[in-house]
Enzyme design. Structure first.
Site, mmCIF file in Angstrom:
data_model
loop_
_atom_site.group_PDB
_atom_site.id
_atom_site.type_symbol
_atom_site.label_atom_id
_atom_site.label_comp_id
_atom_site.label_asym_id
_atom_site.label_seq_id
_atom_site.Cartn_x
_atom_site.Cartn_y
_atom_site.Cartn_z
ATOM 1 N N ASP A 275 -8.395 30.694 76.142
ATOM 2 C CA ASP A 275 -7.236 31.665 76.079
ATOM 3 C C ASP A 275 -7.380 32.655 75.067
ATOM 4 O O ASP A 275 -8.572 32.521 74.445
ATOM 5 C CB ASP A 275 -5.850 30.733 75.740
ATOM 6 C CG ASP A 275 -4.628 31.294 76.560
ATOM 7 O OD1 ASP A 275 -4.716 32.770 76.543
ATOM 8 O OD2 ASP A 275 -3.458 30.849 76.355
HETATM 9 C C1 BGC Z 1 -1.771 33.444 77.672
HETATM 10 C C2 BGC Z 1 -2.281 33.446 78.797
HETATM 11 C C3 BGC Z 1 -2.689 34.443 79.282
HETATM 12 C C4 BGC Z 1 -3.504 35.487 78.271
HETATM 13 C C5 BGC Z 1 -4.019 36.670 78.790
HETATM 14 C C6 BGC Z 1 -2.270 34.432 76.679
HETATM 15 O O1 BGC Z 1 -1.661 34.883 75.449
HETATM 16 O O2 BGC Z 1 -1.380 32.111 77.232
HETATM 17 O O3 BGC Z 1 -1.521 32.752 79.863
HETATM 18 O O4 BGC Z 1 -3.260 34.530 80.488
HETATM 19 O O5 BGC Z 1 -2.767 35.633 77.264
HETATM 20 O O6 BGC Z 1 -2.914 37.826 78.968
#
Ligand code: BGC
Length: 743
Positions: A275
């Site tokens: 993530d």
């Molecule tokens: C979130 C993810 C997301 C990623 C990219 C993160 O903060 O937890 O679910 O896909 O950002 O934007």
């Protein structure tokens, strides 16, 4: 001479490309890998966020230092970056371009929690297809969706983004989205799915985002992991690790989960992305000493791509030289990424046709799919008969409330690209669709959901006196749910309750429509209204859907994908809990019924709260419609089974009202005695069926005995012989069971 050389070179290149194209996926992966330098390999593992075109970033692509980008979706910019990777880098490996396309790209569908309320995987698949068509027309070939996090705590803001509390429903919705995004066959409209967040992220303690979780391996395997496994089996190309630490181990450094379970047990051959900065965040967790150590832990745990920690690009070479990361580990990560780039057809079709982008957005088919999804996702929670409105009797309606005309807020969380200018609000739709039938007065009362009264309530009350029915649109602004947007109080904010109460006091019928990112506490709203239609955040076409439901041109069919608590103190509350040794039995004394100075003994010693009921406000799987259904007792073909049998059961339902309607018929099972305690009920199957007034219909189910398997005391998945109960009902709290036995 030069021209000859060029044509020889072109022929050689074309031949090389066609030879490459004829090889199997694995041959192509290996032949590329052999040509790559260490820096080019590490570059593939690196994902960067970009915004606009930037020469330095393009230079990194030319040098093979970037494998993927996120956050840009202008097709012109994307094509320029792709050109740097494909035509100006040594090996021409395309970028995989990503975006959070969570419930639609341009045409916004209901939030995923609303989509889950449809209990309609086919429709959800269709919606995901629309999202893929719109997003790929902009050059996006990879979405970070579906979010499969089981969530049992409405305080958690991201509850909006998942399918609720149930493992089986979550798996059905996840698989539908994977199929919709990726397409039945891979072509230029295929968008790789990313199942996330691996794993248990939705169990954040206290409903506070990013918080620690403490889910045991058995509960992971029985409750949290099955939706991931189902999506992997359905061909999901990628997976994202979660931010949380579970039982002390941050998921991004958890080799047991990624290497052993995901790849070892399930045979996943796609790639795993961290993530956002979750590799680096292992330093914050106190699990890694620094970003280099974090990179070592993540890559050795099987995380192939680094989203925005700059850990791999900065440290993997050094880690290799120090013997902390092996060449084989790096190669495997590169293989996984190349394999998906090949599978998606990016080498053949790296670019997007910019001339077709705009025409792919907001097509009539997309808008219709969004409208239908919003219709099916609305759950009728209460109704004293006021709905559907009787067009021949109702002459004037008051439209009020802060969500009646909130084009941005009805789209919900994760609306990066959906344009509110395309939103049809309930006010617009009521005026357009029913403005000739009824007189529409609009007086919002409050202009946004957190607002405290500035005199608007009195105006709304005054207007209400002229109306036959009050249509009040309440809820939460989009910003109140979603990532990091958690609450401790899940009642309507601002002066919405004061507005509802004042409207109710006029004596006119009050129809509440609630648009929110979570189940809210509704005791007060139930007491002060005549009907409640719960729409979650319904997306671009929410307005027409809600208007048609209210005026009876559509019929509600949504069911709660999550338990609605009576109050926040009941949380976590979910239907498929295990049985305690002292179950609640309905005879308990409540706080204000206890006589003064009563002895301890009169209180009852069961599992309940003194100050609120044991039951939730609305159970899982619940929803009314404009007719009633009568269920027969379930019938089961045999009462004894062995391991490889299939259970066949059916129920007869009768539409006892005067309107055709769709019912979600649900099959639940309970394993009466296990080597570990078992849930009191588990959803195993559901069917949506439409029944004409007065008609009966027999609804049959097939359930392989194997679907009763679970991880028991020895942590091996198997069916434990013994007695079971089976219900077929319209929600998780009703019906009478039949018994059967597995020998
Ligand atoms: C979130 C993810 C997301 C990623 C990219 C993160 O903060 O937890 O679910 O896909 O950002 O934007």
């Amino acid at each position: 001479m030069v021209r000859n050389l060029i044509s020889v070179a072109v022929v050689a290149l074309t031949t090389a490309i066609s030879v490459f194209a004829q090889q199997t996926e694995e041959q192509r992966v290996e032949s590329l890998l052999q040509q790559m330098t260490l820096q080019e390999k590490i570059g593939q593992l690196n994902q960067l966020s970009v915004g606009g075109f930037d020469q330095n970033t393009a230079d990194m692509m030319r040098a093979g230092m970037v494998g993927s980008i996120l956050n840009e979706c202008n097709p012109k910019v994307l094509n320029r970056y792709q050109k740097a990777a494909v035509e100006e880098s040594r090996l021409g490996i395309p970028l995989i371009i990503s975006r959070d396309v969570i419930h639609g790209f341009k045409t916004m569908f209901p939030i995923p929690l609303g989509l889950a309320a449809t209990f309609d995987p086919e429709l959800v698949q269709q919606g995901a297809r629309v999202a893929a068509i719109e997003a790929t027309a902009s050059g996006i070939r990879w979405t970070f969706s579906p979010m499969l996090d089981i969530a049992r705590d409405p305080r958690w803001g991201r509850i909006a983004e998942g399918s609720g509390e149930d493992t089986y429903l979550d798996a059905q919705m996840g698989v539908a989205m994977v199929k919709g995004y990726q397409g039945e066959t891979i072509d230029q409209t295929s968008m790789a799915a990313c199942v996330k967040h691996f794993v248990a992220y939705g169990a954040a303690e206290g409903g506070r985002d990013y918080n620690s979780t403490g889910i045991t391996e058995r509960t992971l395997r029985n409750v949290y992991l099955p939706p991931f496994e189902a999506c992997v089996k359905a061909g999901a190309m990628t997976l994202m690790t979660s931010f949380n630490d579970n039982d002390g181990v941050p998921s991004t450094g958890n080799g047991f989960l990624v290497n052993d379970v995901l790849r070892g047990e399930w045979g996943f051959d796609g790639f795993v992305v961290s993530d956002w900065a979750s590799i680096y965040e292992m330093v914050n967790h106190g699990y890694a000493e620094n970003n280099k150590h974090a990179g070592e832990l993540a890559i050795n745990a099987g995380v192939d791509m680094d989203m925005m920690s700059y850990s791999y690009i900065s440290h993997v070479e050094e880690l290799l030289n120090e013997g902390k990361v092996s060449m084989e580990t790096i190669d495997n990560a590169v293989r996984n990424i190349l394999r998906i780039k090949i599978r998606l057809g990016l080498f053949e079709n790296p670019y997007v046709d910019e001339s077709k982008t705009e025409a792919s957005f907001y097509t009539p088919e997309a808008l219709e799919a969004a409208r239908k999804s919003a219709v099916e996702s609305a759950v009728l929670l209460t109704n004293n008969g006021v709905l559907p409105l009787n067009k021949s009797k109702v002459k004037t309606v008051l439209v009020t409330g802060p969500m009646a005309d909130a084009p941005h807020d009805q789209l919900g969380t994760w609306t990066f690209d959906g344009d509110p200018a395309h939103t049809v609000t309930p006010l617009m739709a009521i005026r357009e669709l029913y403005g000739n039938d009824v007189q529409v007065i609009y007086e919002p009362g409050l202009t946004f959901t957190r607002e405290f009264d500035k005199g608007g309530i009195a105006k709304a009350v005054k207007a209400a006196k002229k109306a036959d029915v009050i249509l009040a649109f309440m809820g939460e602004e989009a910003i109140m749910s979603g990532e990091a947007h958690c609450l401790t109080d899940i009642t309507l904010k601002g002066d919405q309750r004061a507005l509802i109460e004042a409207l109710h006091k006029t004596g006119k019928p009050v129809v509440l429509n609630i648009m929110a990112g979570r189940p809210l506490e509704l005791d007060f709203e139930i007491a002060n209204s005549d009907a409640i239609l719960y729409s979650f955040h319904p997306g671009t076409m929410g307005g027409p859907a809600i208007a048609q439901l209210i005026f009876g041109d559509e019929t509600p069919s949504g069911k709660t994908p999550i338990t609605f608590p009576k109050n926040v103190g009941q949380i976590p509350i979910y239907y498929n809990h295990n049985m305690t040794g002292r179950p609640y039995n309905g005879t308990e004394t409540m706080l204000y019924d206890i006589p003064l100075r009563a002895g301890q003994t009169s209180l009852g010693n069961t599992s309940y709260w003194l100050d609120t009921t044991f039951e939730p406000e609305f159970p899982f799987g619940y929803g009314l419609t404009y007719t009633t259904f009568e269920y027969s007792a379930p019938e089961i073909e045999m009462t004894e089974y062995v391991e490889n049998d299939t259970i066949r059961a059916c129920v007869t339902i009768k539409n006892t009202g005067d309107k055709a309607a769709t019912e979600v018929v649900q099959l639940y099972v309970r394993d009466l005695v296990g080597s570990v305690t078992r849930p009191v009920k588990e959803l195993k199957r559901f069917h949506r069926v439409t029944v004409a007034p007065g008609q009966t219909m027999t609804v049959g189910f097939e359930l392989p005995v194997q679907d009763l398997a679970f991880y028991g005391k020895d942590m091996v998945k198997k069916v434990e012989p013994g007695k079971f109960q089976l219900w077929i009902a319209g929600d998780s709290a009703s019906g009478t069971p039949v018994e059967f036995e597995v020998k």
